[in-house]
Scaffold this motif. Structure first.
Motif, PDB file in Angstrom:
ATOM      1  N   SER A 204       7.580   2.517   6.065  1.00 14.01           N
ATOM      2  CA  SER A 204       8.483   1.786   5.134  1.00 14.01           C
ATOM      3  C   SER A 204      10.009   2.015   5.376  1.00 14.01           C
ATOM      4  N   TRP A 205      10.883   1.155   5.286  1.00 11.09           N
ATOM      5  CA  TRP A 205      12.105   1.121   5.391  1.00 11.09           C
ATOM      6  C   TRP A 205      12.840   0.326   4.100  1.00 11.09           C
ATOM      7  N   PHE A 206      13.955   0.883   3.819  1.00 11.36           N
ATOM      8  CA  PHE A 206      15.050   0.154   2.949  1.00 11.36           C
ATOM      9  C   PHE A 206      14.284   0.153   1.469  1.00 11.36           C
ATOM     10  N   ASP A 207      14.023   1.444   0.963  1.00 12.54           N
ATOM     11  CA  ASP A 207      13.120   1.303  -0.306  1.00 12.54           C
ATOM     12  C   ASP A 207      11.986   0.417  -0.358  1.00 12.54           C
ATOM     13  N   ASP A 208      11.170   0.574   0.448  1.00 13.89           N
ATOM     14  CA  ASP A 208      10.004  -0.264   0.676  1.00 13.89           C
ATOM     15  C   ASP A 208      10.073  -1.509   0.745  1.00 13.89           C
ATOM     16  N   GLN A 209      11.344  -2.161   1.165  1.00 12.65           N
ATOM     17  CA  GLN A 209      11.550  -3.461   1.222  1.00 12.65           C
ATOM     18  C   GLN A 209      10.730  -4.007   2.707  1.00 12.65           C
ATOM     19  N   TYR A 210      10.794  -3.128   3.729  1.00 10.04           N
ATOM     20  CA  TYR A 210      10.211  -3.825   4.996  1.00 10.04           C
ATOM     21  C   TYR A 210       8.981  -2.586   5.150  1.00 10.04           C
TER      22      TYR A 210
END
Length: 541
Positions: A470-476
């Motif tokens: 995941s990336w960007f606090d689980d946004q992606y």
């Protein structure tokens, strides 16, 4: 990823319907409270299946929230069949599932109201090429439309009410085409309702009372059949008391009355008025360990699939058919239990003995080169064994594990026929976080064999291994998933002894494959509450 904990209730209380003798699974997930507009989109591509699903939530004001969700799944797999009665064959499966759901939720100071609408379609097509050059084709599918309302009202710390209502429409169609045989079609339409109200009252610190009532009604219309089930009506009322005798000893006792009625076109009305009960004693040895003893009476009623006279082709020359004369079976369960908490880890050991009168089983007969399986009531079924369950959180929460092992000995008797043997079934779900944004998940289910009245079904192994980032606090999030990485698909072998002759059939599901997931979230998802989802694993249509 959203599962917090899995609980197994092997001996459910009186507040649950008496249907289902193998218990209830509670899946505890983290429920997200969405702010203003938020949602997610999940897409996946794979060699054996693809999907697209999503969710959208919008906060209208401080009281009302709008929620919408959809999903579509397409799966395909190949099979190889061999048997001693129909030769070899190769088949291909295509399955489709589509659903759209819309609802609104009102959160008041002491109450929650949820209104929901859903449409779903599921279809399966199977084509099999025989060694002789002929073909078998099977298609079945159903549409499902339902509207539901849920209301929870908390009067004070001592009194809470939960009410649930659902109305549904379920048209089902099935077609079987066999080489050198006429095409067989059937259409069933099921219209029904489910109503339930529960009260939870705690007059004192030591006493808790649960009481309520429910009614499930289904009206059936069957085309292309001379025999017809008109309707099934089930009404139940219950009361259950839990009393803490001392800080170390507590007792629970429940009584449930159920009225169950089946009406058929041939005017064969069957009515059952039954009392079901459960009694349990818990002794808390310490703050982390508890001993328990339980005794209960429950029932297994035939599913719609077992009652309707439709023929469903299973592949490999096997046809399964229902029987409208099937009657409910009744089981008596004596179970002990020992549970232990060590930090965030939970262990449970539950030895048990179960006797089932008129258990629902299958009668297998050979018919013109086809193996026909029909639902019947056998005289008796005896089971004893042990359930072992563990929920572990290790390495400071990096490794989380849920797993269960069921060791069971079965003895079946009916009209001079008998069979017995041991069964082992094991399932695991383990997650390991390599970093705050990368984790590996492994799921597996293994069973050594199923023991039937006339034979057995040998071992199978299903597994899945996935890696997520995941990336960007689980946004992606991106995930790679491997189906059956430890085995070449799923292999099932069945052996039967019929009319002093032995038969076997073997099916290999070649569904080893890879899938890639892409997940995108938007909005805020940072407020979590615990939510229990109670699912009776045997109470299915």
């Amino acid at each position: 990823a959203d599962v917090m904990k899995v609980e197994v209730m092997t001996s459910p209380g009186a507040e649950y319907e008496a249907q289902g003798t193998s218990g209830i699974v509670n899946i505890i997930t983290s429920k997200k409270t969405y702010f203003k507009s938020s949602g997610y989109l999940n897409a996946g591509l794979g060699t054996k299946g693809s999907h697209l699903m999503g969710n959208f939530s919008y906060t209208i004001n401080k009281l009302w929230t709008l929620q919408n969700s959809f999903y579509s799944l397409i799966g395909y797999s190949a099979t190889s069949n061999s048997s001693s009665f129909s030769g070899n064959s190769d088949g291909r499966n295509l399955g489709q599932l589509y659903s759209y759901q819309s609802g609104v939720t009102r959160n008041g100071r002491n109450s929650v109201l949820n209104l929901n609408l859903q449409y779903m379609y599921q279809g399966i097509a199977y084509k099999e090429t025989l060694e002789s050059g002929g073909e078998q084709k099977m298609r079945n599918g159903y549409h499902y439309v339902n509207a539901s309302a849920d209301y929870t009202w908390t009067m004070n710390e001592k009194v809470r009410m939960d009410a649930h209502a659902k109305w549904y429409y379920l048209p089902v169609s099935s077609t079987i085409k066999r080489s050198e045989f006429p095409e067989y079609k059937s259409d069933n339409h099921i219209l029904g309702q489910m109503m339930q109200i529960d009260w939870n009252i705690k007059p004192t610190q030591q006493l808790e009372i649960k009481t309520g009532a429910n009614n499930n009604y289904s009206h059936l219309n069957v085309q292309y059949q001379n025999r017809l089930i008109r309707y099934i009506d089930n009404f139940g009322v219950y009361s259950e008391l839990q009393y803490a005798v001392t800080p170390m000893i507590s007792m629970t006792g429940g009584l449930r009355y159920e009225y169950y009625h089946i009406d058929t076109k041939l005017n064969r009305r069957k009515t059952y008025n039954d009392l079901f009960y459960n009694i349990s004693l818990d002794y808390k040895l310490s703050a982390i360990s508890t001993l328990s003893l339980m005794y209960s009476r429950r029932t297994d009623r035939p599913s719609y699939a077992a009652l309707l006279n439709d023929e469903n082709y299973q592949g490999g020359g096997v046809i399964k058919q229902g029987n409208e004369t099937i009657q409910p079976s009744y089981s008596y369960l004596l179970e002990g239990g020992a549970s232990l908490y060590i930090g965030d880890c939970f262990f449970k050991l539950s030895p048990y003995y179960r006797r089932t009168d008129h258990a629902i089983s299958l009668l297998v007969q050979m018919d013109d080169g086809m193996m026909r399986q029909s639902s019947i009531n056998i005289e008796s079924l005896y089971e004893y064994g042990t359930d072992i369950w563990a929920t572990l959180s290790l390495l400071q929460g990096k490794l989380n594990f849920n797993g269960g092992l069921d060791i069971m000995h079965k003895e079946l008797y009916n009209s001079g026929m008998s069979n017995n043997g041991w069964q082992l079934q094991y399932s695991i779900n383990a997650t390991y976080r390599l970093s705050p944004t990368i984790y590996v998940n492994c799921y597996g289910s293994w069973q050594n064999k199923n023991v039937y009245l006339q034979g057995r079904e040998d071992s199978y192994l299903y597994s899945n291994l996935s890696v997520q980032k995941s990336w960007f606090d689980d946004q992606y999030r991106v995930a790679v998933s491997l189906d059956n990485p430890f085995s070449n698909g799923v292999n099932v072998r069945r052996e039967y002894h019929i009319d002093n002759a032995d038969y076997f059939s073997e099916t290999r599901y070649r569904n080893t494959g890879v899938r890639v997931f892409f997940i995108y979230k938007y909005g805020m998802h940072d407020m979590k509450e615990k939510m229990k989802i109670e699912q009776n694993i045997l109470n299915s249509y």
